[in-house]
Design a protein around this motif. Structure first.
Motif, PDB file in Angstrom:
ATOM      1  N   LYS A   1      30.548  -6.099   2.850  1.00 15.35           N
ATOM      2  CA  LYS A   1      31.534  -7.062   3.537  1.00 15.35           C
ATOM      3  C   LYS A   1      31.096  -8.360   3.139  1.00 15.35           C
ATOM      4  CE  LYS A   1      31.916  -4.102   7.602  1.00 15.35           C
ATOM      5  NZ  LYS A   1      31.559  -3.895   8.789  1.00 15.35           N
ATOM      6  N   LEU A   2      29.779  -8.657   2.869  1.00 14.91           N
ATOM      7  CA  LEU A   2      29.227  -9.964   2.493  1.00 14.91           C
ATOM      8  C   LEU A   2      29.845 -10.299   1.147  1.00 14.91           C
ATOM      9  CD1 LEU A   2      27.169 -11.961   3.222  1.00 14.91           C
ATOM     10  CD2 LEU A   2      25.646 -10.785   1.778  1.00 14.91           C
ATOM     11  N   LEU A   3      30.006  -9.369   0.011  1.00 13.77           N
ATOM     12  CA  LEU A   3      30.432  -9.713  -1.102  1.00 13.77           C
ATOM     13  C   LEU A   3      32.149  -9.860  -1.072  1.00 13.77           C
ATOM     14  CD1 LEU A   3      28.838  -7.271  -3.360  1.00 13.77           C
ATOM     15  CD2 LEU A   3      28.098  -9.740  -3.074  1.00 13.77           C
ATOM     16  N   ASP A   4      32.866  -9.069  -0.102  1.00  9.38           N
ATOM     17  CA  ASP A   4      34.110  -9.164  -0.096  1.00  9.38           C
ATOM     18  C   ASP A   4      34.538 -10.646   0.449  1.00  9.38           C
ATOM     19  OD1 ASP A   4      34.495  -6.842  -1.153  1.00  9.38           O
ATOM     20  OD2 ASP A   4      34.675  -5.922   0.860  1.00  9.38           O
ATOM     21  N   TYR A   5      33.925 -11.031   1.642  1.00  8.00           N
ATOM     22  CA  TYR A   5      34.391 -12.304   2.364  1.00  8.00           C
ATOM     23  C   TYR A   5      33.672 -13.570   2.316  1.00  8.00           C
ATOM     24  CZ  TYR A   5      36.741  -8.597   5.148  1.00  8.00           C
ATOM     25  OH  TYR A   5      37.364  -7.462   5.124  1.00  8.00           O
ATOM     26  N   ASN A   6      32.418 -13.201   1.747  1.00  2.66           N
ATOM     27  CA  ASN A   6      31.595 -14.558   1.472  1.00  2.66           C
ATOM     28  C   ASN A   6      31.025 -15.031   0.185  1.00  2.66           C
ATOM     29  OD1 ASN A   6      31.816 -15.172   4.378  1.00  2.66           O
ATOM     30  ND2 ASN A   6      30.363 -13.724   4.838  1.00  2.66           N
ATOM     31  N   PHE A   7      31.441 -14.038  -0.828  1.00  3.38           N
ATOM     32  CA  PHE A   7      30.906 -14.477  -2.169  1.00  3.38           C
ATOM     33  C   PHE A   7      31.141 -15.797  -2.854  1.00  3.38           C
ATOM     34  CE2 PHE A   7      30.508 -13.955  -6.728  1.00  3.38           C
ATOM     35  CZ  PHE A   7      29.083 -13.397  -6.825  1.00  3.38           C
ATOM     36  N   ASN A   8      32.398 -16.397  -2.459  1.00  5.62           N
ATOM     37  CA  ASN A   8      32.762 -17.374  -2.841  1.00  5.62           C
ATOM     38  C   ASN A   8      32.223 -18.586  -2.176  1.00  5.62           C
ATOM     39  OD1 ASN A   8      34.278 -16.688  -4.729  1.00  5.62           O
ATOM     40  ND2 ASN A   8      36.446 -16.367  -3.627  1.00  5.62           N
ATOM     41  N   LYS A   9      31.756 -18.391  -0.960  1.00  3.52           N
ATOM     42  CA  LYS A   9      31.309 -19.419  -0.015  1.00  3.52           C
ATOM     43  C   LYS A   9      29.588 -19.564  -0.483  1.00  3.52           C
ATOM     44  CE  LYS A   9      34.121 -18.992   4.032  1.00  3.52           C
ATOM     45  NZ  LYS A   9      34.247 -18.551   5.346  1.00  3.52           N
ATOM     46  N   ILE A  10      29.173 -18.295  -0.850  1.00  2.78           N
ATOM     47  CA  ILE A  10      27.679 -18.291  -1.555  1.00  2.78           C
ATOM     48  C   ILE A  10      27.571 -19.183  -2.736  1.00  2.78           C
ATOM     49  CG2 ILE A  10      25.889 -17.064  -2.226  1.00  2.78           C
ATOM     50  CD1 ILE A  10      26.688 -14.587  -0.198  1.00  2.78           C
ATOM     51  N   LEU A  11      28.461 -18.894  -3.670  1.00  7.23           N
ATOM     52  CA  LEU A  11      28.611 -19.793  -4.992  1.00  7.23           C
ATOM     53  C   LEU A  11      28.747 -20.976  -4.610  1.00  7.23           C
ATOM     54  CD1 LEU A  11      30.875 -17.279  -7.278  1.00  7.23           C
ATOM     55  CD2 LEU A  11      28.175 -17.503  -7.007  1.00  7.23           C
ATOM     56  N   LEU A  12      29.456 -21.437  -3.664  1.00  7.47           N
ATOM     57  CA  LEU A  12      29.541 -22.762  -3.343  1.00  7.47           C
ATOM     58  C   LEU A  12      28.273 -23.548  -2.821  1.00  7.47           C
ATOM     59  CD1 LEU A  12      31.363 -25.399  -3.109  1.00  7.47           C
ATOM     60  CD2 LEU A  12      32.023 -24.583  -1.062  1.00  7.47           C
ATOM     61  N   LEU A  13      27.906 -22.796  -2.100  1.00  5.08           N
ATOM     62  CA  LEU A  13      26.365 -23.175  -1.580  1.00  5.08           C
ATOM     63  C   LEU A  13      25.435 -23.423  -2.667  1.00  5.08           C
ATOM     64  CD1 LEU A  13      24.804 -24.057   0.958  1.00  5.08           C
ATOM     65  CD2 LEU A  13      24.265 -21.636   1.260  1.00  5.08           C
ATOM     66  N   LEU A  14      25.111 -22.358  -3.423  1.00  5.03           N
ATOM     67  CA  LEU A  14      24.285 -22.425  -4.634  1.00  5.03           C
ATOM     68  C   LEU A  14      24.465 -23.646  -5.582  1.00  5.03           C
ATOM     69  CD1 LEU A  14      23.949 -18.581  -5.340  1.00  5.03           C
ATOM     70  CD2 LEU A  14      22.262 -20.177  -4.239  1.00  5.03           C
ATOM     71  N   ALA A  15      25.559 -23.739  -5.630  1.00  6.43           N
ATOM     72  CA  ALA A  15      26.209 -24.998  -6.675  1.00  6.43           C
ATOM     73  C   ALA A  15      25.905 -26.369  -6.064  1.00  6.43           C
ATOM     74  CB  ALA A  15      27.782 -24.741  -7.033  1.00  6.43           C
ATOM     75  N   CYS A  16      26.048 -26.349  -4.795  1.00  6.37           N
ATOM     76  CA  CYS A  16      25.756 -27.612  -4.090  1.00  6.37           C
ATOM     77  C   CYS A  16      24.294 -27.746  -4.072  1.00  6.37           C
ATOM     78  CB  CYS A  16      26.188 -27.604  -2.668  1.00  6.37           C
ATOM     79  SG  CYS A  16      28.223 -27.792  -2.687  1.00  6.37           S
ATOM     80  N   LEU A  17      23.502 -26.778  -3.891  1.00 10.86           N
ATOM     81  CA  LEU A  17      22.156 -26.920  -3.831  1.00 10.86           C
ATOM     82  C   LEU A  17      21.500 -27.268  -4.927  1.00 10.86           C
ATOM     83  CD1 LEU A  17      21.024 -24.037  -1.545  1.00 10.86           C
ATOM     84  CD2 LEU A  17      21.060 -26.424  -0.834  1.00 10.86           C
ATOM     85  N   ILE A  18      22.037 -26.818  -6.015  1.00 10.75           N
ATOM     86  CA  ILE A  18      21.490 -26.986  -7.371  1.00 10.75           C
ATOM     87  C   ILE A  18      21.904 -28.570  -7.749  1.00 10.75           C
ATOM     88  CG2 ILE A  18      21.916 -26.741 -10.089  1.00 10.75           C
ATOM     89  CD1 ILE A  18      22.361 -23.895  -9.303  1.00 10.75           C
ATOM     90  N   ALA A  19      23.159 -29.108  -7.457  1.00  6.93           N
ATOM     91  CA  ALA A  19      23.660 -30.336  -7.464  1.00  6.93           C
ATOM     92  C   ALA A  19      22.778 -31.365  -6.682  1.00  6.93           C
ATOM     93  CB  ALA A  19      25.037 -30.562  -6.997  1.00  6.93           C
ATOM     94  N   VAL A  20      22.383 -30.948  -5.451  1.00 10.40           N
ATOM     95  CA  VAL A  20      21.737 -31.762  -4.542  1.00 10.40           C
ATOM     96  C   VAL A  20      20.109 -31.937  -5.014  1.00 10.40           C
ATOM     97  CG1 VAL A  20      21.057 -30.396  -2.793  1.00 10.40           C
ATOM     98  CG2 VAL A  20      21.870 -32.804  -2.329  1.00 10.40           C
ATOM     99  N   THR A  21      19.602 -31.003  -5.834  1.00 11.10           N
ATOM    100  CA  THR A  21      18.066 -31.167  -6.166  1.00 11.10           C
ATOM    101  C   THR A  21      18.121 -31.508  -7.683  1.00 11.10           C
ATOM    102  OG1 THR A  21      18.330 -28.791  -6.672  1.00 11.10           O
ATOM    103  CG2 THR A  21      17.259 -29.396  -4.448  1.00 11.10           C
ATOM    104  N   THR A  22      18.271 -30.322  -8.470  1.00  9.76           N
ATOM    105  CA  THR A  22      18.095 -30.871 -10.157  1.00  9.76           C
ATOM    106  C   THR A  22      19.100 -31.803 -10.621  1.00  9.76           C
ATOM    107  OG1 THR A  22      17.324 -28.566 -10.239  1.00  9.76           O
ATOM    108  CG2 THR A  22      17.842 -29.614 -12.351  1.00  9.76           C
ATOM    109  N   MET A  23      20.239 -31.597 -10.371  1.00 14.45           N
ATOM    110  CA  MET A  23      21.322 -32.564 -10.928  1.00 14.45           C
ATOM    111  C   MET A  23      21.255 -34.146 -10.460  1.00 14.45           C
ATOM    112  SD  MET A  23      25.349 -32.800 -10.489  1.00 14.45           S
ATOM    113  CE  MET A  23      25.096 -34.095  -9.109  1.00 14.45           C
ATOM    114  N   ALA A  24      20.843 -34.082  -9.061  1.00 11.99           N
ATOM    115  CA  ALA A  24      20.760 -35.313  -8.554  1.00 11.99           C
ATOM    116  C   ALA A  24      19.464 -36.215  -9.004  1.00 11.99           C
ATOM    117  CB  ALA A  24      20.785 -35.338  -6.898  1.00 11.99           C
ATOM    118  N   SER A  25      18.592 -35.543  -9.286  1.00 12.92           N
ATOM    119  CA  SER A  25      17.311 -36.111 -10.200  1.00 12.92           C
ATOM    120  C   SER A  25      17.407 -36.605 -11.354  1.00 12.92           C
ATOM    121  CB  SER A  25      16.273 -34.834 -10.137  1.00 12.92           C
ATOM    122  OG  SER A  25      15.709 -34.462  -8.794  1.00 12.92           O
TER     123      SER A  25
END
Length: 239
Positions: free
Chosen positions: A114-138
């Protein structure tokens, strides 16, 4: 699902933190698999699990998986541990225990599919934003402010290695979380707290250069985190 997860986490916290004295940890690190406290530690987990699960025999498989895996993970950690990797090994150890708990919960109350079916894209978005706000922003900040070179040799000697980079990443993660949770007051509080802590550095500056440098860095850091947080908040509704 949530209740079972909470129970297993509680048992883990009791065994790994509440009832594990420093004496046990030091003895285990020194004697490894021959330490009696390693087996006492596992026994504490056995009792904690039995109590939180109310001795329910339906969970016998999950009980065995958690206890056996906990012993093997701890044993592996003890043999791999060195002074250099101690911090990272602790984090990996705890993550491994949490993954086992998540797998056990999934055995009794399946949720991975269920997690993969309904929230996988949201998880990917969150991971992308976390990478952006840490490593990329630095990297972005370093590129922008590299035209100004401000060095304080006296402070540099007393500074922790890479402390500034970690502080910047943490503050941006906090700002990002505050924004996606709608807690804008937290952003103001964090900015005020940072200003207070930096007041001593700025008051010792011989001219305006250090003050301006710190302000530019702070505004860039907070600005990037706010933009990424707002992007996440708007895009998440479209997924």
């Amino acid at each position: 699902m949530l209740i079972l997860f909470i129970k297993l986490i509680l048992a883990h916290l009791i065994g790994d933190f509440l009832f594990q004295p420093e004496k046990w940890v030091k003895h285990k690190n020194k004697h490894k698999h021959t330490s009696k406290y390693l087996y006492l530690h596992i026994l504490v987990h056995v009792v904690a699990l039995m109590v939180v699960l109310l001795f329910d025999t339906r969970y016998w498989l999950g009980f065995l998986i958690i206890i056996i895996s906990h012993y093997l993970i701890d044993l592996l950690k003890l043999h791999l541990r060195t002074k250099k990797n101690n911090r990272w090994l602790f984090a990996v150890d705890q993550l491994a225990h949490l993954i086992v708990i998540a797998l056990v919960v999934n055995i009794y109350e399946p949720y991975f599919s269920k997690l993969l079916d309904y929230n996988f894209n949201k998880i990917l978005l969150l991971l992308a934003c976390l990478i952006a706000v840490t490593t990329m922003a630095s990297i972005v900040m370093k590129t922008i402010i590299s035209k100004w070179k401000i060095e304080d040799k006296d402070d540099k000697e007393d500074s922790l290695e890479d402390a500034g980079a970690y502080i910047g990443m943490l503050e941006r993660v906090f700002v990002f979380l505050f924004i996606i949770l709608g807690f804008w007051e937290g952003v103001g509080f964090l900015l005020a707290a940072k200003s207070i802590f930096r007041f001593g550095d700025l008051s010792r500056a011989k001219d305006r250069k250090l003050t301006e440098y710190v302000l530019i860095g702070t505004l860039l850091s907070f600005g990037l985190a706010m933009v990424i947080g707002l992007l996440y908040s708007n895009v998440i509704g479209l997924i």
